[in-house]
Motif scaffolding. Structure first.
Motif, PDB file in Angstrom:
ATOM      1  N   ILE A 164       8.624  -1.481   4.855  1.00  0.00           N
ATOM      2  CA  ILE A 164       7.739  -2.763   4.591  1.00  0.00           C
ATOM      3  C   ILE A 164       7.832  -3.283   3.218  1.00  0.00           C
ATOM      4  O   ILE A 164       7.388  -2.336   2.217  1.00  0.00           O
ATOM      5  N   LEU A 165       7.660  -4.527   2.989  1.00  0.00           N
ATOM      6  CA  LEU A 165       7.625  -5.045   1.753  1.00  0.00           C
ATOM      7  C   LEU A 165       6.314  -5.663   1.372  1.00  0.00           C
ATOM      8  O   LEU A 165       6.326  -6.723   2.289  1.00  0.00           O
ATOM      9  N   CYS A 166       5.495  -5.301   0.418  1.00  0.00           N
ATOM     10  CA  CYS A 166       4.313  -5.904   0.344  1.00  0.00           C
ATOM     11  C   CYS A 166       4.525  -6.510  -1.167  1.00  0.00           C
ATOM     12  O   CYS A 166       4.925  -5.846  -2.346  1.00  0.00           O
ATOM     13  N   ASP A 167       4.226  -7.882  -1.373  1.00  0.00           N
ATOM     14  CA  ASP A 167       4.505  -8.803  -2.658  1.00  0.00           C
ATOM     15  C   ASP A 167       3.482  -8.512  -3.848  1.00  0.00           C
ATOM     16  O   ASP A 167       3.719  -9.072  -4.903  1.00  0.00           O
ATOM     17  N   THR A 168       2.571  -7.853  -3.524  1.00  0.00           N
ATOM     18  CA  THR A 168       1.074  -7.763  -4.299  1.00  0.00           C
ATOM     19  C   THR A 168       0.940  -6.393  -4.634  1.00  0.00           C
ATOM     20  O   THR A 168       0.513  -5.783  -3.752  1.00  0.00           O
ATOM     21  N   SER A 169       1.013  -5.869  -5.931  1.00  0.00           N
ATOM     22  CA  SER A 169       0.917  -4.328  -6.195  1.00  0.00           C
ATOM     23  C   SER A 169      -0.670  -3.776  -5.811  1.00  0.00           C
ATOM     24  O   SER A 169      -0.519  -3.015  -5.375  1.00  0.00           O
ATOM     25  N   PRO A 170      -1.469  -4.712  -6.318  1.00  0.00           N
ATOM     26  CA  PRO A 170      -2.950  -4.068  -6.175  1.00  0.00           C
ATOM     27  C   PRO A 170      -3.309  -4.057  -4.718  1.00  0.00           C
ATOM     28  O   PRO A 170      -3.711  -2.949  -4.077  1.00  0.00           O
ATOM     29  N   CYS A 171      -2.703  -4.922  -3.886  1.00  0.00           N
ATOM     30  CA  CYS A 171      -2.885  -4.782  -2.300  1.00  0.00           C
ATOM     31  C   CYS A 171      -1.995  -3.644  -1.768  1.00  0.00           C
ATOM     32  O   CYS A 171      -2.679  -2.733  -0.965  1.00  0.00           O
ATOM     33  N   LEU A 172      -0.971  -3.526  -2.306  1.00  0.00           N
ATOM     34  CA  LEU A 172      -0.134  -2.251  -1.851  1.00  0.00           C
ATOM     35  C   LEU A 172      -0.855  -1.015  -2.338  1.00  0.00           C
ATOM     36  O   LEU A 172      -0.996  -0.021  -1.447  1.00  0.00           O
ATOM     37  N   MET A 173      -1.392  -0.831  -3.192  1.00  0.00           N
ATOM     38  CA  MET A 173      -2.026   0.375  -3.682  1.00  0.00           C
ATOM     39  C   MET A 173      -3.348   0.657  -2.830  1.00  0.00           C
ATOM     40  O   MET A 173      -3.634   1.838  -2.152  1.00  0.00           O
ATOM     41  N   ARG A 174      -3.985  -0.589  -2.554  1.00  0.00           N
ATOM     42  CA  ARG A 174      -5.316  -0.362  -1.716  1.00  0.00           C
ATOM     43  C   ARG A 174      -4.501   0.325  -0.316  1.00  0.00           C
ATOM     44  O   ARG A 174      -5.201   1.218   0.174  1.00  0.00           O
ATOM     45  N   MET A 175      -3.517  -0.355   0.036  1.00  0.00           N
ATOM     46  CA  MET A 175      -2.870   0.179   1.649  1.00  0.00           C
ATOM     47  C   MET A 175      -2.648   1.651   1.555  1.00  0.00           C
ATOM     48  O   MET A 175      -2.985   2.272   2.420  1.00  0.00           O
ATOM     49  N   LYS A 176      -2.066   1.776   0.287  1.00  0.00           N
ATOM     50  CA  LYS A 176      -1.544   3.412   0.575  1.00  0.00           C
ATOM     51  C   LYS A 176      -2.805   4.255   0.265  1.00  0.00           C
ATOM     52  O   LYS A 176      -2.912   5.448   0.911  1.00  0.00           O
ATOM     53  N   GLU A 177      -3.910   3.798  -0.311  1.00  0.00           N
ATOM     54  CA  GLU A 177      -5.150   4.598  -0.468  1.00  0.00           C
ATOM     55  C   GLU A 177      -5.775   4.734   0.925  1.00  0.00           C
ATOM     56  O   GLU A 177      -6.442   5.798   1.194  1.00  0.00           O
ATOM     57  N   THR A 178      -5.632   3.755   1.694  1.00  0.00           N
ATOM     58  CA  THR A 178      -6.814   3.533   2.601  1.00  0.00           C
ATOM     59  C   THR A 178      -6.222   3.660   4.294  1.00  0.00           C
ATOM     60  O   THR A 178      -6.948   4.077   4.998  1.00  0.00           O
TER      61      THR A 178
END
Ligand code: FAD
Ligand code: SF4
Ligand code: SF4
Length: 1074
Positions: free
Chosen positions: A896-910
């Motif tokens: 999965i490619l997520c184009d926005t880093s802060p969103c990716l980090m939140r996804m990884k965290e939650t």
């Protein structure tokens, strides 16, 4: 009466007082609970999740903003306040302070003068365990201002204390008078003679200076472990040192020139003969006085010998009176006396250093000896052999704290008497390093010193960076580890002594006895053994007079022990207030008298940091002790070291993480005191706390990256924001957030229309008029426009089919975030396409079949809700997205490619699903791992800038950014900005954090940006970040909102790295066809 931590709650729900209780896990303070029940007042309970305290704590009551100080040594400060009436801010100023405030009105704008209780307290705090609250804090921007401020202070007889990074440990950077705090503007630098010399202003962080020197293979000599937090001003004024610098490379021995502002505002630039000639004329009495003292000391053989002996090891007790014996020229004597003078003789406005080589070839060995005597003897032998660059000793207690760390398991089960040395050898090349290693091994073997490693695997020098880093990380972790596990409400105390290396074993044994005698059972000793320098770390509460007495008795014992071993009571942390009463015990009467004479010569009215280094009060070290009340579980283990400050985007405008914690603690303490005056003061503080501490925090968590005990102050802030909203479940804003969450797709569909309408106004009115108009409209609507605001993004199209893209059986799920679905390029950027178009183009060239998750238009990671204090709505959004991505990626089988880093980090965290989490990538990592091999990449760009968003830094993606950028450009400037401060749309609501807005008179603090060049173009260098516009055509990143902030603060268009990739790549097949 409203209470601090839930301002909105207190506003909306209750007009009655709310009692706050602090609880440790399930262990609520029962007395308070009972009391609260009896009062039947609304009760708020804050769970202190990290606290392990079980006994009820007494709330100490000895911090002051208006109590007459008795400690400073200044006659002026010892006068009582004229009125006992509570007053805050400027109304509280009296006498000389009132006049000083008036006098400086035309010198420093009001926005940089602080008298309110939050900022005087917060800005006034340093890393020591002392607390004084300044009456006035001034953020000083340049030397001209400093001269006038010093002159007005002299006129009004109001003492001043200079402040750099505030990491001092001995109480030398605090005051209850006027604090002159350096702003982020002191950034002049000049590197010359191929890096052999560097001239810097005092506002540079030491680590930044070393990064500027790195391309030359040089660095500064001083290497305190606070290297990434302390500023040059403090390094010079404390004569700081560290693991490798020893005595030879401290500031005293590596300083070339200084520019000094004296007590009357006179400047002396020691590099300028005209300045020196003028000083000799105007300040003949100082020059003559210094020469007279030098003559007196030189004539006294006993005293000269004592001085030489004491400075052959590390010593920062008292003044650098070795200058009186080391030099004959008055200019050199004055220059060197300034080093280590802790702001008590003058202000350093510029320093020129002789730099030292920074050898890259290094190896480390962790050597365990059966006894402390063996380890100390080995150190002595190694010192004589001159073959090692660092020798760190760790006592048995220290070793216990790191035996579970990677590469250190061999420490388990070693005997109770064991002591270890961590040894480093360096060389200008591999051969030279090896020769030093051989010599070190031979030295230990020849001395017949048995090591446990002989039985394990010999004295094993490792060159493996992973192993060496593990060793040194273990050493560096010793202070934080004590801090992290200490009882909430206690302080971490860090003493710093040195003895001749021959006496090291006696010192270690004496310290062990001392810890036992005074019941400091968590105490440990470790440090720079090669210099005989040990740090003692232990925890101590100052809640009761008995605890203060215990500390006092221990200090007496320690000082006698060290002096009996001919040592220094402060090896590298400076005298401060902490050992000021013991200067005479260490130095004797004659030397101390010389020091007093020097102080009187340079500061006749005792206005420069009075009470520091020399103090007539024998109890100054036990007064004004800092209370550390329990306040919030996330931050209770904070040691107030200040390491987090340099990472914080809001620090230069409102508060740093440490300052947020300090303010939170103090309001908590005042509330717990529960007296009329304490509640009144808490109320006063809360007036500005909400904006300064909560609203203006970007909640990016970069502070945790720098914090030795991993405290994320942003989490505390989010928690407090959420609690405030939570208690308002019925409020219209909360209901609005729920409606927005449920109709997310509809709402986001309108964003591009709004953005395009705003852009149309920009086009019609032009940038100047639009800026003017927005300065009126912005505050009304709560969003501030800037010329780099995005236009609306084009609607996302269905990806081309596999056949159309010639997809080669490669699939990717593309999650275009709500930000990239709505925000396109800014006006003025030549790029027209949106991020998703560029991403699809690159994916197609690499031969990928793109899958868009079903229901994409409604999808969001929830960050937008969470960061505003709506965690429930954020969680719902996140759960929905996880389900969509699980389906689209076949449970994580497709990347999965997520184009926005802060969103990716939140996804990884939650997200819950581990496989799904490991299948998610940001654009740079995905490009590096999945795209580059299928593309032909050309270095089409000459010079570009790259900003790694804070989320990507936390996810350790920096290397991928660099890899992609270097593949596409000849020259890459890496942003030194830890966090741009945008934090979603917070930077539009509070533009001052992200370097815009009128409050922010300094833009994002410029650091040293590393310029990495293709070897064909030239060697790497550094530039100041605010020069990026002149050096780079464009900037690239992976967060659209951050890019807006970066564009606005640099004046250069920043956009997604996908634009760069699309521009610089072609499909492999295209090349074959061509
Ligand atoms: C966890 C931790 C570890 C540490 N490790 C080490 C270590 O290994 N070695 C070491 O030596 N120290 C160490 N320190 C102490 C401290 O970090 C250093 O002394 C540091 O150099 C202080 O710099 P600063 O910028 O924080 O100065 P500040 O604390 O702001 O100021 C230090 C002193 O300098 C004066 N001052 C500041 N700027 C000027 C100026 N321009 N002109 C004149 N006077 C000025 C101040 O009034 C004050 O007296 C450590 C501190 C902490 C919290
Ligand atoms: S939050 Fe961490 S880094 Fe910041 S002052 Fe506290 S302990 Fe130090
Ligand atoms: S979260 Fe960011 S803005 Fe907030 S205190 Fe930490 S570093 Fe500063």
């Amino acid at each position: 009466m409203k209470r601090l931590l839930r301002p909105s709650l207190s506003r909306a729900v209750s007009k009655r007082p709310i009692r706050r209780l602090h609880a440790t896990g399930s262990d609520l303070n029962k007395q308070q609970m009972a009391h609260a029940a009896a009062d039947a007042e609304p009760v708020q309970v804050v769970l202190n999740t990290t606290s392990t305290s079980t006994k009820p704590r007494v709330v100490p009551d000895f911090i002051i903003n208006h109590v007459a100080p008795t400690h400073s040594g200044s006659a002026w400060l010892q006068s009582k306040r004229l009125s006992e009436k509570e007053a805050y801010g400027e109304a509280s100023l009296e006498g000389g302070y009132k006049q000083f405030r008036e006098d400086i009105r035309n010198i420093v704008p009001d926005s940089r003068v602080f008298t309110d209780p939050v900022r005087t307290l917060a800005y006034g705090t340093d890393a020591s365990f002392y607390r004084l609250v300044p009456k006035i804090v001034v953020k000083v921007h340049d030397e001209a201002e400093m001269i006038k401020l010093v002159q007005y202070a002299a006129k009004n007889k109001t003492p001043v204390t200079f402040r750099a990074g505030g990491t001092s440990l001995s109480g030398q950077a605090i005051t209850d008078s006027i604090l002159l705090k350096l702003g982020h503007t002191w950034r002049y630098r000049k590197i010359w003679d191929d890096g052999k010399y560097i001239t810097v202003e005092p506002g540079w962080i030491l680590g930044q200076v070393n990064r500027m020197l790195a391309p030359y293979g040089r660095k500064l000599g001083p290497d305190p472990s606070s290297i990434d937090s302390c500023w040059i001003g403090g390094v010079v004024a404390n004569n700081s040192s560290g693991m490798c610098c020893g005595v030879a490379q401290n500031t005293y021995h590596t300083i070339k020139d200084l520019r000094i502002v004296f007590h009357d505002g006179t400047i002396l630039d020691t590099a300028d003969s005209v300045s020196w000639a003028s000083f000799q004329r105007t300040h003949k009495h100082i020059v003559d006085g210094v020469m007279q003292l030098a003559k007196q000391v030189k004539a006294d053989e006993e005293l000269s010998a004592l001085i030489r002996k004491k400075f052959s090891i590390k010593c920062t007790t008292g003044y650098s009176i070795n200058a009186l014996v080391d030099f004959d020229e008055p200019l050199e004597i004055i220059k060197h006396l300034m080093v280590g003078s802790e702001g008590t003789l003058g202000f350093v406005s510029r320093a020129t250093y002789n730099t030292v080589p920074d050898y890259k070839d290094k190896a480390s060995a962790f050597i365990v000896f059966p006894t402390v005597e063996d380890a100390s003897n080995a150190t002595w032998e190694l010192r004589k052999a001159k073959c090692t660059d660092a020798v760190e000793l760790m006592d048995r207690r220290s070793l216990r704290t790191c035996e579970n760390m990677e590469h250190l398991h061999f420490l388990r089960g070693i005997p109770d008497t064991a002591t270890a040395l961590l040894v480093e050898c360096r060389g200008s090349n591999a051969e030279e390093m090896q020769a030093r290693i051989n010599q070190a091994e031979k030295t230990i073997n020849d001395a017949g010193l048995l090591t446990y490693h002989v039985r394990l695997n010999g004295i094993n020098f490792s060159r493996d960076p992973a192993v060496c880093t593990a060793y040194w990380d273990a050493r560096k972790a010793l202070i934080p580890m004590v801090g992290a596990v200490r009882e909430a409400g206690t302080s971490v105390l860090l003493e710093d002594v040195a003895v001749p290396v021959q006496n090291l074993a006696k010192l270690c044994n004496g310290l062990e006895e001392m810890f036992n005698k005074f019941e400091y059972y968590d105490g440990s000793a470790f440090g720079h053994a090669l210099e005989g320098n040990l740090h003692l770390v232990f925890t101590q509460g100052f809640d009761t007079p008995e605890e203060v007495k215990r500390y006092e008795a221990m200090m007496d014992y320690l000082c006698k022990l060290v002096v009996s071993l001919e040592g220094s009571l402060k090896a590298e942390h400076g005298t401060g207030r902490n050992v000021a009463p013991y200067v005479e015990m260490e130095w004797g009467k004659k030397a101390t008298e010389v020091m007093w004479k020097l102080k009187n010569l340079f500061d006749p009215s005792d206005l420069l940091n009075p009470g520091v280094i020399l103090n007539k009060d024998p109890n100054v070290h036990t007064q004004n002790l800092k209370p550390l009340p329990v306040a919030h579980g996330i931050v209770d283990s904070c040691m107030e070291c200040g390491f987090c400050e340099s990472a914080c985007p809001s620090g230069h405008v409102t508060l740093t993480p440490r300052q947020r914690i300090v303010a939170t603690r103090e309001i908590s303490r005042l509330e717990a005191l529960n007296t009329a005056s304490s509640l009144d003061k808490a109320e006063e503080m809360r007036k500005s706390y909400e904006y300064l501490a909560l609203d203006s925090c970007a909640a990016d968590g970069m502070c945790a990256e720098k914090c030795p005990v991993n405290i994320n102050t942003g989490r505390m802030v989010k928690d407090l924001r959420a609690k405030s909203v939570e208690s308002n479940t019925d409020s219209y804003v909360n209901q609005l957030a729920t409606i927005a969450s449920k109709n997310f797709g509809l709402m986001m569909g309108g964003v591009p229309i709004v953005l395009n309408t705003v852009d149309l106004f920009h086009k019609l009115l032009g940038t100047k008029v639009m800026s003017l108009a927005s300065s009126f409209v912005g505050p009304l609507v709560g969003l501030h426009w800037n010329p780099y605001l995005a236009r609306g993004a084009s609607p996302i199209k269905a990806p081309p089919s596999a056949v159309q893209t010639n997809a080669q059986n490669k699939k990717v799920v593309y999650f275009a975030t709500c930000v990239s679905r709505t925000m396109g390029p800014a006006r003025g950027d030549f790029e027209e396409a949106s991020i998703h178009e560029k991403t699809m183009s690159v994916l197609a060239k690499a031969g990928y079949e793109v899958i868009l998750p079903k229901g994409l238009s409604n999808a969001c990671c929830g960050l937008i809700f969470d960061s505003r204090g709506y965690p429930k709505q954020g969680e719902e959004q996140g759960n929905n997205l996880e389900a969509l991505l699980l389906e689209a990626s076949e449970n994580g089988a497709i990347p999965i490619l997520c184009d926005t880093s802060p969103c990716l980090m939140r996804m990884k965290e939650t997200f819950q699903d581990a496989k799904l989490k490991s299948a998610m990538y940001d654009p740079t990592e995905f490009a590096a791992n999945y795209l580059m091999e299928h593309l032909v990449v050309a270095k089409r760009e000459k010079s570009i800038a790259i900003h790694v968003p804070c989320s990507s830094k936390k996810m350790k993606k920096d290397k991928y950014f660099e890899q992609i950028a270097r593949a596409c450009a000849m020259e890459v400037t890496m942003s030194p900005v830890p966090c741009c401060g945008m934090a979603g749309d917070r930077g539009l609501r509070f533009p001052e954090i992200s370097g815009g807005g009128v409050q922010s008179s300094v833009k994002v603090p410029p650091g040293a940006a590393m310029v990495i060049r293709d070897p064909a173009v030239g060697p790497n260098t550094t530039i100041a970040w605010d020069e990026v516009k002149d050096n780079c055509s464009e900037g690239f990143s992976t967060s659209r909102t951050c890019e807006i902030s970066l564009s606005n603060s640099t004046g250069s268009h920043f956009k997604s790295i996908m634009y760069l990739l699309d521009r610089c790549t072609i499909a492999k097949e295209s090349q074959a066809t061509a």
